[in-house]
Scaffold this motif. Structure first.
Motif, PDB file in Angstrom:
ATOM      1  N   LEU A 260       0.862  -1.058   0.098  1.00 53.01           N
ATOM      2  CA  LEU A 260       0.080  -0.013  -0.158  1.00 53.01           C
ATOM      3  C   LEU A 260       0.846   1.221   0.060  1.00 53.01           C
ATOM      4  N   SER A 261       0.326   2.398  -0.378  1.00 51.31           N
ATOM      5  CA  SER A 261       1.293   3.745  -0.503  1.00 51.31           C
ATOM      6  C   SER A 261       1.108   4.279   0.920  1.00 51.31           C
ATOM      7  N   GLY A 262      -0.023   4.189   1.586  1.00 53.61           N
ATOM      8  CA  GLY A 262      -0.209   4.790   2.808  1.00 53.61           C
ATOM      9  C   GLY A 262       0.171   6.138   3.117  1.00 53.61           C
ATOM     10  N   GLY A 263      -0.191   7.129   2.286  1.00 60.31           N
ATOM     11  CA  GLY A 263       0.088   8.489   2.480  1.00 60.31           C
ATOM     12  C   GLY A 263       1.300   8.873   1.860  1.00 60.31           C
ATOM     13  N   GLN A 264       2.060   8.145   1.284  1.00 61.36           N
ATOM     14  CA  GLN A 264       3.193   8.789   0.646  1.00 61.36           C
ATOM     15  C   GLN A 264       3.022   9.441  -0.563  1.00 61.36           C
ATOM     16  N   SER A 265       3.804  10.280  -1.118  1.00 65.22           N
ATOM     17  CA  SER A 265       3.568  10.851  -2.296  1.00 65.22           C
ATOM     18  C   SER A 265       3.721   9.810  -3.714  1.00 65.22           C
ATOM     19  N   ASP A 266       3.124  10.045  -4.732  1.00 65.17           N
ATOM     20  CA  ASP A 266       3.360   9.284  -5.759  1.00 65.17           C
ATOM     21  C   ASP A 266       4.731   8.714  -6.017  1.00 65.17           C
ATOM     22  N   GLU A 267       5.497   9.910  -6.104  1.00 62.40           N
ATOM     23  CA  GLU A 267       6.811   9.307  -6.560  1.00 62.40           C
ATOM     24  C   GLU A 267       7.537   8.812  -5.433  1.00 62.40           C
ATOM     25  N   GLU A 268       7.461   9.078  -4.077  1.00 57.55           N
ATOM     26  CA  GLU A 268       7.931   8.434  -3.114  1.00 57.55           C
ATOM     27  C   GLU A 268       7.624   7.024  -3.036  1.00 57.55           C
ATOM     28  N   ALA A 269       6.370   6.482  -3.142  1.00 59.98           N
ATOM     29  CA  ALA A 269       5.807   5.056  -3.183  1.00 59.98           C
ATOM     30  C   ALA A 269       6.572   4.455  -4.436  1.00 59.98           C
ATOM     31  N   THR A 270       6.852   5.070  -5.446  1.00 68.87           N
ATOM     32  CA  THR A 270       7.380   4.488  -6.624  1.00 68.87           C
ATOM     33  C   THR A 270       8.703   4.029  -6.459  1.00 68.87           C
ATOM     34  N   ALA A 271       9.413   5.150  -5.947  1.00 68.66           N
ATOM     35  CA  ALA A 271      11.011   5.174  -5.803  1.00 68.66           C
ATOM     36  C   ALA A 271      11.323   4.011  -4.627  1.00 68.66           C
ATOM     37  N   HIS A 272      10.520   4.052  -3.502  1.00 71.76           N
ATOM     38  CA  HIS A 272      10.816   2.999  -2.651  1.00 71.76           C
ATOM     39  C   HIS A 272      10.522   1.556  -3.098  1.00 71.76           C
ATOM     40  N   LEU A 273       9.659   1.439  -3.835  1.00 68.51           N
ATOM     41  CA  LEU A 273       9.421   0.059  -4.473  1.00 68.51           C
ATOM     42  C   LEU A 273      10.643  -0.455  -5.515  1.00 68.51           C
ATOM     43  N   SER A 274      10.844   0.404  -6.153  1.00 70.68           N
ATOM     44  CA  SER A 274      12.030   0.338  -7.133  1.00 70.68           C
ATOM     45  C   SER A 274      13.160   0.006  -6.575  1.00 70.68           C
ATOM     46  N   ASP A 281      17.245  -9.443  -3.353  1.00 66.66           N
ATOM     47  CA  ASP A 281      16.599 -10.577  -3.746  1.00 66.66           C
ATOM     48  C   ASP A 281      15.340 -10.926  -2.883  1.00 66.66           C
ATOM     49  N   THR A 282      14.211 -11.401  -2.887  1.00 71.04           N
ATOM     50  CA  THR A 282      13.419 -11.671  -2.223  1.00 71.04           C
ATOM     51  C   THR A 282      12.423 -13.202  -2.782  1.00 71.04           C
ATOM     52  N   PRO A 283      11.849 -13.879  -1.873  1.00 68.12           N
ATOM     53  CA  PRO A 283      11.368 -15.085  -2.180  1.00 68.12           C
ATOM     54  C   PRO A 283       9.974 -15.003  -2.855  1.00 68.12           C
ATOM     55  N   TRP A 284       9.325 -13.575  -2.740  1.00 72.26           N
ATOM     56  CA  TRP A 284       8.237 -13.324  -3.463  1.00 72.26           C
ATOM     57  C   TRP A 284       8.312 -12.155  -4.112  1.00 72.26           C
ATOM     58  N   PRO A 285       7.562 -12.050  -5.386  1.00 69.43           N
ATOM     59  CA  PRO A 285       7.498 -10.784  -6.198  1.00 69.43           C
ATOM     60  C   PRO A 285       7.004  -9.636  -5.377  1.00 69.43           C
ATOM     61  N   LEU A 286       7.502  -8.553  -5.440  1.00 72.34           N
ATOM     62  CA  LEU A 286       7.287  -7.284  -4.756  1.00 72.34           C
ATOM     63  C   LEU A 286       6.681  -6.171  -5.613  1.00 72.34           C
ATOM     64  N   SER A 287       5.425  -6.235  -5.509  1.00 69.01           N
ATOM     65  CA  SER A 287       4.775  -5.158  -6.568  1.00 69.01           C
ATOM     66  C   SER A 287       3.873  -4.322  -5.655  1.00 69.01           C
ATOM     67  N   PHE A 288       2.855  -3.661  -6.442  1.00 66.94           N
ATOM     68  CA  PHE A 288       1.952  -2.532  -5.772  1.00 66.94           C
ATOM     69  C   PHE A 288       0.484  -2.554  -5.686  1.00 66.94           C
ATOM     70  N   SER A 289      -0.058  -2.077  -4.770  1.00 62.49           N
ATOM     71  CA  SER A 289      -1.758  -2.209  -4.759  1.00 62.49           C
ATOM     72  C   SER A 289      -1.893  -0.637  -4.168  1.00 62.49           C
ATOM     73  N   TYR A 290      -1.826   0.356  -4.992  1.00 67.85           N
ATOM     74  CA  TYR A 290      -1.955   1.683  -4.695  1.00 67.85           C
ATOM     75  C   TYR A 290      -3.406   2.267  -5.135  1.00 67.85           C
ATOM     76  N   GLY A 291      -3.875   3.074  -4.321  1.00 67.70           N
ATOM     77  CA  GLY A 291      -4.846   3.890  -4.604  1.00 67.70           C
ATOM     78  C   GLY A 291      -4.843   5.281  -4.987  1.00 67.70           C
ATOM     79  N   ARG A 292      -4.652   5.874  -4.048  1.00 68.52           N
ATOM     80  CA  ARG A 292      -4.574   7.439  -4.281  1.00 68.52           C
ATOM     81  C   ARG A 292      -3.082   7.690  -5.018  1.00 68.52           C
ATOM     82  N   ALA A 293      -2.090   6.837  -4.857  1.00 65.82           N
ATOM     83  CA  ALA A 293      -0.776   6.945  -5.430  1.00 65.82           C
ATOM     84  C   ALA A 293      -0.817   6.781  -6.891  1.00 65.82           C
TER      85      ALA A 293
END
Length: 341
Positions: A260-274, A281-293
């Motif tokens: 979730l983006s949880g109140g982060q700005s659009d670019e903050e949420a994107t930059a952190h995920l990237s 490396d992780t055992p699961w895919p890391l992706s997004f489920s954003y609303g406002r962002a």
């Protein structure tokens, strides 16, 4: 049934794709529409969401699933086409928010528990018949003086697990969303500590309720400094803390993690995920489920006017593409300057 759940869960975290959270309650969407001077009528809510769902470029290329509100799942577009059909025609999976909201937790001032278990079995059966293939339930955990309490953590974890079991029984993939809120002056270290405790409790309860983890997704907060923290953590520190916390608590069997983006700005949420995907490396895919962002630029670009639909859809597609890049660890600030594809 288990195989279908796993197939759906994996499709929802397909490479370069994430989830659009368009499940705002009537009161929340009213605030969003008010911010652009539009009255929240059923027609206005329909037109806004139809604008998003008919953004075929965004949905077909970057969005694996859309979380809907009850009204929208049952709604038809202006031309009479059911919303779920518009979504499915882009190869995107319709889903549904099934909780009834966070309410004050008795005996725990300042804390909440999410309600909605009563009648959930019947609602899930009906939602499947209406075309939904996954569900979402959100719990909220506040950080504060003496908070969160053990009562709050375990009450919400238990409710999340009971919900997940009922969703799977109906053939729906449960998105499990325990959100540790950003509000407050707490440090990133305190957020890590609370998030770790919450996720450990959630997976203990999911195991106790016999939930098939391969047919679930986790929708957690990122591990962040509080909004009022004077020394906020940088992008790489957030990425490191978040991935470390998840590796300590989330079983490898889980199909995927969609933040979730949880109140982060659009670019903050994107930059952190990237950064998480580029550096770890992780055992699961890391992706997004954003609303406002995902929606903010499109909402303001639309402004309630039919003549703005194309430009609003371009803004939405651009934001979706940026997060698609982030899900592959390939986002950059330079990419933000490019026009929507």
């Amino acid at each position: 049934m288990t195989g279908k759940l796993q197939d759906t869960a994996h499709a929802m975290v397909a490479p370069g794709k994430g989830i659009l959270a368009a499940d705002e309650s009537t009161s929340t969407i009213k605030k969003r529409l008010a911010s652009i001077g539009v009255e929240s009528t059923e027609e206005a809510r329909r037109d806004y969401r139809e604008m998003l769902f008919r953004s075929h470029d965004a949905l077909s290329n970057y969005i694996s699933g859309v979380i809907l509100y009850d009204e929208t799942l049952r709604q038809k577009a202006a031309d009479g086409t059911p919303m779920v059909e518009i979504i499915a025609s882009a190869g995107t999976i319709p889903g549904i928010k099934v909780d009834t909201g966070a309410k004050p937790l008795a005996g725990c001032p300042g804390e909440k528990v999410t309600e909605g278990l009563d009648g959930l079995r019947e609602r899930c059966t009906q939602y499947y018949e209406l075309g939904a293939r996954f569900t979402k339930w959100r719990a909220v955990i506040a950080i504060g003086e003496g908070l969160p309490s053990r009562t709050c953590i375990h009450t919400n974890a238990h409710a999340l697990a009971r919900y997940a079991a009922l969703a799977q029984e109906a053939g729906l993939v449960p998105i499990v969303e325990p959100e540790v809120l950003m509000d407050g002056p707490h440090t990133i270290e305190r957020c890590f500590e609370v998030t770790e405790a919450v996720l450990n409790a959630v997976y203990d309860e999911l195991y106790a309720q016999r939930v098939v983890l391969e047919g679930t997704l986790l929708k957690p907060n990122m591990v962040l400094s509080g909004t009022e923290c004077p020394d906020r953590a940088g992008v790489e520190q957030v990425a490191e803390a978040t991935v470390t916390c998840l590796k300590r608590t989330v079983p490898a069997a889980v199909a995927g993690v969609v933040f979730l983006s949880g109140g982060q700005s659009d670019e903050e949420a994107t930059a952190h995920l990237s950064a998480m995907n580029a550096l770890h490396d992780t055992p699961w895919p890391l992706s997004f489920s954003y609303g406002r962002a995902l929606q903010a630029a499109a909402l303001h670009g639309w402004g309630g006017k039919a003549e703005n639909v194309a430009s609003a859809q371009a803004a939405f597609a651009h934001r979706a593409r940026m997060n698609s890049l982030a899900a592959d660890g390939r986002w950059s600030a330079a990419a933000e300057q490019e026009k929507a594809a």
